[in-house]
Scaffold this active site. Structure first.
Site, mmCIF file in Angstrom:
data_model
loop_
_atom_site.group_PDB
_atom_site.id
_atom_site.type_symbol
_atom_site.label_atom_id
_atom_site.label_comp_id
_atom_site.label_asym_id
_atom_site.label_seq_id
_atom_site.Cartn_x
_atom_site.Cartn_y
_atom_site.Cartn_z
ATOM 1 N N LYS A 10 2.465 -3.889 0.382
ATOM 2 C CA LYS A 10 1.963 -4.852 -0.606
ATOM 3 C C LYS A 10 2.737 -4.732 -1.921
ATOM 4 C CE LYS A 10 -2.268 -3.293 -0.550
ATOM 5 N NZ LYS A 10 -2.276 -2.170 0.400
ATOM 6 N N ARG B 188 2.666 10.830 -6.648
ATOM 7 C CA ARG B 188 1.289 10.329 -6.515
ATOM 8 C C ARG B 188 0.467 11.323 -5.712
ATOM 9 N NH1 ARG B 188 0.878 4.001 -5.032
ATOM 10 N NH2 ARG B 188 -1.059 4.786 -4.138
ATOM 11 N N ARG C 194 6.800 8.484 0.896
ATOM 12 C CA ARG C 194 6.739 8.144 -0.528
ATOM 13 C C ARG C 194 6.224 9.339 -1.329
ATOM 14 N NH1 ARG C 194 3.324 2.979 -2.445
ATOM 15 N NH2 ARG C 194 1.569 4.319 -1.916
ATOM 16 N N ARG D 245 -7.872 7.182 3.151
ATOM 17 C CA ARG D 245 -7.618 5.839 2.585
ATOM 18 C C ARG D 245 -7.629 4.789 3.693
ATOM 19 N NH1 ARG D 245 -2.245 7.229 -0.488
ATOM 20 N NH2 ARG D 245 -2.074 4.971 -0.816
ATOM 21 N N ARG E 43 -10.700 -5.583 -2.479
ATOM 22 C CA ARG E 43 -10.745 -4.571 -1.428
ATOM 23 C C ARG E 43 -12.135 -4.417 -0.829
ATOM 24 N NH1 ARG E 43 -5.921 -1.456 -3.221
ATOM 25 N NH2 ARG E 43 -5.457 0.159 -1.710
HETATM 26 P P1 B4P Z 1 3.533 -0.076 -0.234
HETATM 27 O O1 B4P Z 1 3.071 -0.397 1.138
HETATM 28 O O2 B4P Z 1 4.251 -1.116 -0.986
HETATM 29 O O3 B4P Z 1 2.250 0.438 -0.956
HETATM 30 P P2 B4P Z 1 0.859 -0.310 -1.154
HETATM 31 O O4 B4P Z 1 0.357 -0.956 0.104
HETATM 32 O O5 B4P Z 1 1.008 -1.204 -2.334
HETATM 33 O O6 B4P Z 1 0.029 0.942 -1.516
HETATM 34 P P3 B4P Z 1 -1.475 1.391 -1.643
HETATM 35 O O7 B4P Z 1 -2.394 0.457 -0.926
HETATM 36 O O8 B4P Z 1 -1.456 2.796 -1.229
HETATM 37 O O9 B4P Z 1 -1.752 1.474 -3.162
HETATM 38 P P4 B4P Z 1 -2.722 0.934 -4.246
HETATM 39 O O10 B4P Z 1 -1.978 1.217 -5.464
HETATM 40 O O11 B4P Z 1 -3.154 -0.482 -4.004
HETATM 41 O O12 B4P Z 1 4.472 1.161 -0.140
HETATM 42 C C1 B4P Z 1 4.290 2.240 0.750
HETATM 43 C C2 B4P Z 1 5.616 2.850 1.127
HETATM 44 O O13 B4P Z 1 6.157 2.122 2.233
HETATM 45 C C3 B4P Z 1 6.683 2.812 0.023
HETATM 46 O O14 B4P Z 1 7.315 4.050 -0.037
HETATM 47 C C4 B4P Z 1 7.636 1.720 0.481
HETATM 48 O O15 B4P Z 1 8.957 1.971 0.081
HETATM 49 C C5 B4P Z 1 7.513 1.799 1.986
HETATM 50 N N1 B4P Z 1 7.776 0.537 2.640
HETATM 51 C C6 B4P Z 1 7.380 -0.691 2.218
HETATM 52 N N2 B4P Z 1 7.802 -1.636 3.092
HETATM 53 C C7 B4P Z 1 8.481 -0.991 4.093
HETATM 54 C C8 B4P Z 1 9.147 -1.404 5.288
HETATM 55 N N3 B4P Z 1 9.217 -2.683 5.648
HETATM 56 N N4 B4P Z 1 9.700 -0.468 6.091
HETATM 57 C C9 B4P Z 1 9.632 0.845 5.753
HETATM 58 N N5 B4P Z 1 9.018 1.315 4.625
HETATM 59 C C10 B4P Z 1 8.451 0.405 3.802
HETATM 60 O O16 B4P Z 1 -4.069 1.832 -4.136
HETATM 61 C C11 B4P Z 1 -4.126 3.203 -4.491
HETATM 62 C C12 B4P Z 1 -5.586 3.634 -4.707
HETATM 63 O O17 B4P Z 1 -6.130 2.952 -5.859
HETATM 64 C C13 B4P Z 1 -6.585 3.298 -3.592
HETATM 65 O O18 B4P Z 1 -6.598 4.290 -2.567
HETATM 66 C C14 B4P Z 1 -7.932 3.244 -4.382
HETATM 67 O O19 B4P Z 1 -8.444 4.548 -4.615
HETATM 68 C C15 B4P Z 1 -7.524 2.648 -5.713
HETATM 69 N N6 B4P Z 1 -7.699 1.174 -5.758
HETATM 70 C C16 B4P Z 1 -6.717 0.257 -5.952
HETATM 71 N N7 B4P Z 1 -7.214 -1.000 -5.942
HETATM 72 C C17 B4P Z 1 -8.570 -0.862 -5.758
HETATM 73 C C18 B4P Z 1 -9.638 -1.815 -5.618
HETATM 74 N N8 B4P Z 1 -9.421 -3.144 -5.684
HETATM 75 N N9 B4P Z 1 -10.890 -1.341 -5.417
HETATM 76 C C19 B4P Z 1 -11.133 -0.022 -5.350
HETATM 77 N N10 B4P Z 1 -10.164 0.932 -5.459
HETATM 78 C C20 B4P Z 1 -8.874 0.509 -5.647
#
Ligand code: B4P
Length: 192
Positions: free
Chosen positions: A14, A134, A128, A146, A89
Site C-alpha cells: 500500500k 520500525r 523491511r 498484525r 481498517r
Molecule cells: P508496504 O506493503 O508498502 O507496507 P504497507 O502495506 O503500507 O504497510 P503496513 O500496513 O504495515 O503499515 P501501516 O503504516 O499502514 O511495504 C512492505 C514492504 O514490502 C516494503 O519493504 C516494500 O519495499 C516491500 N514491497 C512492496 N511492494 C513489493 C513488491 N511488489 N515485491 C516485493 N516487495 C515489495 O500500519 C502500521 C501500524 O499502524 C498498524 O499495524 C496499526 O497498529 C497502526 N495503524 C495504521 N493505520 C491504522 C488504522 N486505520 N486503524 C488502526 N490502526 C492503524
C-alpha cells in the site's frame, strides 16, 4: 474529486504503490500509519498512546484514527482527491469516513484491494525490518499478529464497500511496476 482507498494486509504494498499513485494522479496521500508514526516521533500524547498498540501489532483505537483523518480532510480543501492508505481498517472507520465525506458532498470512487499471500507478507516485512528501524517490522510474532488483526477486523472493510460495488481486487505479487500498471488501469477506467 476522485477519492481512492488502497486496501490490503500489512506488507501488501500500500505504502509503496501510494507514493507512485500520488505522483501520477496528484492526489493527497493520507496514510494513517505515517500520521501515527509522525505523532510518535514528535512524542505527542496521541503518539505515546498509539505506540503501545503498534508495538504489539494491534490496531490503534478507532476514535484516535478517525479524529486524525477528520482533521486531515479539513486541512486539505480543494485537492484533486484523497488516496487513503491503511484507512479505513475497521467497519466503524469505514462508516465514519463515509459520513465525513458526505459532509463535504464527496464519496469514495473505488477501493483497490491488493492480494498477497501470507508467507510473502511476512517475508517482505521481515526484510523491511532489517533497515526500517520500525519496531513492528523486526519481530515475526508481531508481524503475524498484525496479519491476524487484519483477518479479524480489517478484511470485513472490503465487504462494506462491496455492497456498493466499489471493490476491485488487484494481484499484489509481481514487480512494483507491474502492480502499479494494473492499479493505474483500474483508476483510468474510472476517471474522466
Ligand atoms: P508496504 O506493503 O508498502 O507496507 P504497507 O502495506 O503500507 O504497510 P503496513 O500496513 O504495515 O503499515 P501501516 O503504516 O499502514 O511495504 C512492505 C514492504 O514490502 C516494503 O519493504 C516494500 O519495499 C516491500 N514491497 C512492496 N511492494 C513489493 C513488491 N511488489 N515485491 C516485493 N516487495 C515489495 O500500519 C502500521 C501500524 O499502524 C498498524 O499495524 C496499526 O497498529 C497502526 N495503524 C495504521 N493505520 C491504522 C488504522 N486505520 N486503524 C488502526 N490502526 C492503524
Amino acid at each position: 474529486m476522485f477519492n481512492l482507498i488502497l486496501f490490503g494486509p500489512p506488507g501488501s504494498g500500500k505504502g509503496t504503490q501510494s507514493e507512485k499513485l500520488i505522483a501520477r494522479y496528484g492526489l493527497k496521500h493520507l496514510s494513517t500509519g505515517d500520521l501515527l508514526r509522525s505523532e510518535i516521533s514528535r512524542q505527542t500524547s496521541l503518539g505515546q498512546a498509539a505506540k503501545n498498540f503498534m508495538d504489539k501489532g494491534e490496531l490503534v483505537p478507532d476514535e484516535v484514527v478517525i479524529g486524525m483523518i477528520s482533521s486531515s480532510l479539513d486541512e486539505n480543501p480543494g485537492v484533486a482527491g484523497f488516496l487513503f492508505d491503511g484507512f479505513p481498517r475497521t467497519s466503524a472507520q469505514a462508516e465514519a469516513l463515509d459520513k465525513l465525506l458526505q459532509l463535504k458532498k464527496e464519496s469514495i470512487g473505488v477501493m483497490l484491494a491488493l492480494h498477497v499471500t501470507e508467507e510473502e507478507l511476512v517475508k517482505r516485512l521481515l526484510k523491511r525490518g532489517e533497515t526500517s528501524g520500525r519496531s513492528d517490522d523486526n519481530n515475526e510474532n508481531v508481524i503475524r499478529n498484525r496479519i491476524i488483526e487484519y483477518q479479524n477486523k480489517t478484511a470485513a472493510v472490503a465487504d462494506y464497500y462491496q455492497q456498493f460495488n466499489k471493490v476491485v481486487m488487484v494481484e499484489g505479487e509481481g514487480t512494483i511496476e507491474e502492480i502499479f500498471n494494473d492499479l493505474c488501469a483500474e483508476i483510468d477506467k474510472r476517471i474522466k
